[in-house]
Design a protein around this motif. Sequence first.
Motif, PDB file in Angstrom:
ATOM      1  N   UNK A   9      35.588  59.776  73.261  1.00  0.00           N
ATOM      2  CA  UNK A   9      36.390  58.558  73.210  1.00  0.00           C
ATOM      3  C   UNK A   9      35.689  57.349  73.818  1.00  0.00           C
ATOM      4  N   UNK A  10      34.922  57.553  74.877  1.00  0.00           N
ATOM      5  CA  UNK A  10      34.232  56.427  75.502  1.00  0.00           C
ATOM      6  C   UNK A  10      33.210  55.822  74.542  1.00  0.00           C
ATOM      7  N   UNK A  11      32.422  56.661  73.887  1.00  0.00           N
ATOM      8  CA  UNK A  11      31.419  56.159  72.943  1.00  0.00           C
ATOM      9  C   UNK A  11      32.099  55.505  71.741  1.00  0.00           C
ATOM     10  N   UNK A  12      33.126  56.135  71.221  1.00  0.00           N
ATOM     11  CA  UNK A  12      33.837  55.566  70.075  1.00  0.00           C
ATOM     12  C   UNK A  12      34.384  54.189  70.433  1.00  0.00           C
ATOM     13  N   UNK A  13      34.930  54.056  71.645  1.00  0.00           N
ATOM     14  CA  UNK A  13      35.435  52.761  72.097  1.00  0.00           C
ATOM     15  C   UNK A  13      34.341  51.711  72.169  1.00  0.00           C
ATOM     16  N   UNK A  14      33.184  52.090  72.700  1.00  0.00           N
ATOM     17  CA  UNK A  14      32.067  51.153  72.784  1.00  0.00           C
ATOM     18  C   UNK A  14      31.626  50.708  71.388  1.00  0.00           C
ATOM     19  N   UNK A  15      31.510  51.670  70.469  1.00  0.00           N
ATOM     20  CA  UNK A  15      31.098  51.329  69.105  1.00  0.00           C
ATOM     21  C   UNK A  15      32.156  50.464  68.418  1.00  0.00           C
ATOM     22  N   UNK A  16      33.428  50.797  68.626  1.00  0.00           N
ATOM     23  CA  UNK A  16      34.518  50.036  68.021  1.00  0.00           C
ATOM     24  C   UNK A  16      34.476  48.577  68.493  1.00  0.00           C
ATOM     25  N   UNK A  17      34.244  48.362  69.789  1.00  0.00           N
ATOM     26  CA  UNK A  17      34.153  46.993  70.316  1.00  0.00           C
ATOM     27  C   UNK A  17      32.971  46.236  69.717  1.00  0.00           C
ATOM     28  N   UNK A  18      32.030  46.957  69.168  1.00  0.00           N
ATOM     29  CA  UNK A  18      30.874  46.327  68.535  1.00  0.00           C
ATOM     30  C   UNK A  18      30.986  46.312  67.014  1.00  0.00           C
TER      31      UNK A  18
END
Length: 159
Positions: free
Chosen positions: A119-128
């Motif tokens: 979830x942390x990585x997905x969130x970072x990618x989503x914000x980008x």
Amino acid sequence: MSGLNWTQVSSLNEWDSNRLEKVRELILETTGEAYEIDRLQDLPLNEEFGRWVLTDGKRDRGILWVMRLSKQSARVLAFSVANELQGNGIGAEGWRRFAMAAKTVGIRTVQLEVRQDNEAAIGMYHRRGLRPRGRIVGFYRGHDGWLMRGPLLVEAASQ
């Protein structure tokens, strides 16, 4: 975290076996992906923007490795930051450096695969700007993944 910097590095073919083994262990620990050393050396990393290592000069603590797919598109092949360093913006800084370098040579879109439970990585990618474009069943040793794709953004978008 002092002393750690994201730096572009030489071809993995120039690395000694000890350094390659340590990075192989980092990838396994942080993603669950198991690579053989010769497979790592064969990754088609782009020399202009695709070979980043988070290091203190003695030990590699993260990697961000990327290949060019086309004139305007890239694919992240491996992105790992040591577990104890996650959650404090170090990965975001690595992404920023990669994105700035890639944009200078015309890259406009990026894609990658990520475990669905990360979830942390997905969130970072989503914000980008990246969004799931397909499900990858059993891709990560019994865990499903997402194929994510989107515009190459240097900074996180406000959401």
